[in-house]
Design a protein around this motif. Structure first.
Motif: not given
Lengths: 206, 206
Positions: B1-7, B23-27, B33-38, B41-47
């Motif tokens: 599963m790629d990172t985007r799908t995993k998120i 639910t926060s984006i950090r959570r 199991g990735i960094s907040h920055g990573n 990179y895939h999604f700019s916000s929770k929205e």
């Protein structure tokens, strides 16, 4: 108006417009025009205000049984009860707007919501059973059908208000009448011919 | 599963269990199991995550028209379409759990919800009109009755899932079947005798 009533009236208005999550207890105090400390003297938390508003709604809801009985328990009674119930739900609309969020965050209110829900279901079932006896509503097509019919009816009852705000531009002045009509529309397919005739004496569908 | 799908998969699971507000984006990043920055990179916000999940739901919803047509547009088609739709709604349940809150906070999703709602209403109306032509559903008791019947039906459709979580203890494995049945129960009073016979060939109400 005493301070306690002012707090409740103001909180209800803000919750209805902006939601529970977006409203702090400080904001309520500011709008009432009292200090945070003074507000906390009356209500220890935002949840305490919500609980009190919910209790007020429940008391007003319970009045519907009296209204029903005062009209002599026929179709007219059902219509007037539905209209009254629409008014109460609209007045306290923030509760159903955010029922899942509120019940998730605040266990005592979740329990109170569950009790209130079951009570309303029983009242609806009592009314429907009576309308069947009066031959205004058709007999059940199979055992326990009306229990399931009421489960669905509760969804119409509880979520018409949030949905009319989200998907329809219903003018505020028309809401009670349209909400009440959604109830009659729900009941319509199970009415007997006699029941339909009686409903049409009170409500026009043109 | 790629990172985007995993998120997306992780976010869906957390939103469904704990709600969007809690639910926060950090959570989400932590659970993937990735960094907040990573994650950012895939999604700019929770929205942005919510919007993508909503689009996924809409695409899966649109499949129901294909399913309907593949069954030859009779009662069986209606039944299988309702069952499919139940699965999709359950999968993305957080959206309807918190539909008012989400649409209040996030205007693009409010617009998308409104478009999706109207599309589903039209699909339901198309199916119902066809069932009337097939004499499986009764003709309208008065003009535009079925438009109003569908308005109510959408409330059953959209809020059965939140309500089953709040008021009923339905085991997860029974939810699709019970949700689907609530739809059939809703349709039942407008079925013709022929329609009722056909439904009973596929669904038992004992």
């Amino acid at each position: 108006m005493d301070t306690r009533t002012k707090i409740l009236t103001t909180a209800l208005s803000i919750f209805n417009q902006e939601g529970v999550d977006n409203t702090s207890i400080r904001r309520i105090a500011r709008d009432v025009g009292i200090s945070h400390g003074n507000l906390r003297y009356h209500f220890s938390s935002k949840e305490a205000i919500i609980m009190e508003l919910f209790n007020m709604m429940s008391v007003e809801m319970d009045e519907q049984v009296k209204i029903y009985l005062s009209y002599g328990s026929d179709i007219k009674a059902f219509i007037e009860t539905a209209r009254y119930s629409a008014k109460v739900f609209l007045k306290y609309r923030f509760i159903m707007n955010d029922v899942i969020g509120i019940s998730r965050q605040f266990a005592p209110l979740k329990t109170a919501l569950q009790i209130n829900y079951n009570k309303r279901k029983q009242q609806f079932f009592m009314i429907l059973t009576y309308l069947v006896q009066m031959k205004l509503v058709k007999p059940e097509p199979f055992p326990n059908y009306y229990k399931k019919f009421i489960d669905n009816g509760m969804l119409v009852n509880d979520f018409w208000v949030p949905i009319s705000d989200l998907y329809y531009s219903v003018p505020e002045t028309d809401k009670i009448e349209q909400y009440f009509r959604s109830w009659i529309i729900y009941l319509l397919p199970v009415l007997t011919e006699k029941g339909l005739e009686e409903v049409q004496q009170h409500v026009s569908f043109e």
